[in-house]
Design a protein around this motif. Sequence first.
Motif, PDB file in Angstrom:
ATOM      1  N   ARG A 143       0.853  -1.187   0.000  1.00 42.89           N
ATOM      2  CA  ARG A 143       0.000   0.000   0.000  1.00 42.89           C
ATOM      3  C   ARG A 143       0.886   1.232   0.000  1.00 42.89           C
ATOM      4  O   ARG A 143       1.808   1.342   0.798  1.00 42.89           O
ATOM      5  CB  ARG A 143      -0.907   0.012   1.233  1.00 42.89           C
ATOM      6  N   GLU A 180       1.025   5.671  -1.121  1.00 42.80           N
ATOM      7  CA  GLU A 180       0.357   6.896  -1.543  1.00 42.80           C
ATOM      8  C   GLU A 180       1.313   7.706  -2.414  1.00 42.80           C
ATOM      9  O   GLU A 180       2.508   7.804  -2.128  1.00 42.80           O
ATOM     10  CB  GLU A 180      -0.056   7.730  -0.325  1.00 42.80           C
ATOM     11  N   GLU A 238       1.460  11.397  -4.728  1.00 38.77           N
ATOM     12  CA  GLU A 238       0.882  12.635  -5.220  1.00 38.77           C
ATOM     13  C   GLU A 238       1.461  12.931  -6.596  1.00 38.77           C
ATOM     14  O   GLU A 238       2.683  12.962  -6.772  1.00 38.77           O
ATOM     15  CB  GLU A 238       1.182  13.791  -4.264  1.00 38.77           C
TER      16      GLU A 238
END
Length: 361
Positions: A334, A336, A338
């Motif tokens: 997992r 993240e 941007e």
Amino acid sequence: ATLIAEETLLADERETFQPVPSPDGKHLAFVRDRDEICVMDLIDQSIRTLVPADLNYSYADGDLSFSWAPDSRWLAVGYLANRSWIEQIGIVDAASGEIRDVTLSGYYEWNPQWAPDGRALTFASNRHGQRSHGSWGSEQDVLALYLTQEAYDRAILPEAEFDRLRAREEKAKKKATRRGGDEADGDDEAEDEKEEHVPEVRVDFENMERRLRRLSMHSAPMSDFVMAKDGEACLYGAEMDGKWDVWMVKPRAGETRRVVRLGDDRGPDLELSKDGKTLFIRRHGGRIVQADVGGILEAEGKRGRRGRNDDGEDGGGRGGGGGREAHAEPVSFRAELEVDVDAERNHLFEHIWRQARDKFY
């Protein structure tokens, strides 16, 4: 680690990519301007050319192949030897930059990889099997070039003789470990140094063509391959009956069979874990899976019986877990990220414009 600090190592007006660090961490091989293979000294940042641009041609970014020897003294490269338009395998002395063509064939050879023990150089070749038509459609095999006569003689030993040789080597190793332990008087640091022993790679260029051996037992469209840590097995992605799976060959045992069923339409990329027990597979589309192959690759002292796999198919030889297959499991993660979409598009445009300018015009 959840946080990774990045810093720019090299950034100039030239195209530089595909970095491959040497095992000792002192040098970095990379591609410059898409055709030139260079090496950077990570201590003083100096850069030398090992394979000049006129001995290579890249059709797509990332299609040049090269790899470091375990002792970091040599670099194996795919290149256009003698300015012929057929890729060969060369061994480069990392210190002097001298290149030696070690395949000397009229066939296409690529993807050079050093055996973990430093005894052989393996590569893919289309010299066997179905011939190509218009540069497309040939079948491939995995070949091994043994770097010394001693290494070649060891590789062709019958199973029984090799088992006896390995038993003697293991006995000598244990004896040396006990003696070293007594001298170190329980020194943990000395023990760690023994575990991190790096094999010296000796290359005898004389009569090297006589020490070439075909590892795979049948030709097929192949994508990638990796050697087991002990050099007794080779795992490779191959297309059989229109589908891509992972296959294994054990030349000494005379065994070849499928070990990981994928059923993909395109070939996988393969990577073996440091302990040699887990196979990481990048499937078509970028999905990454892993398979426990430790039991399958293990060179058992006591050979198993000829077996069948889960579909009742013949395992194709003795040992190796009686024909069983390893199950591929997804590597879950997992993260993240941007993304600045405008900046990404600008970068893509700039990259495509430079590539078209440098390669097409």
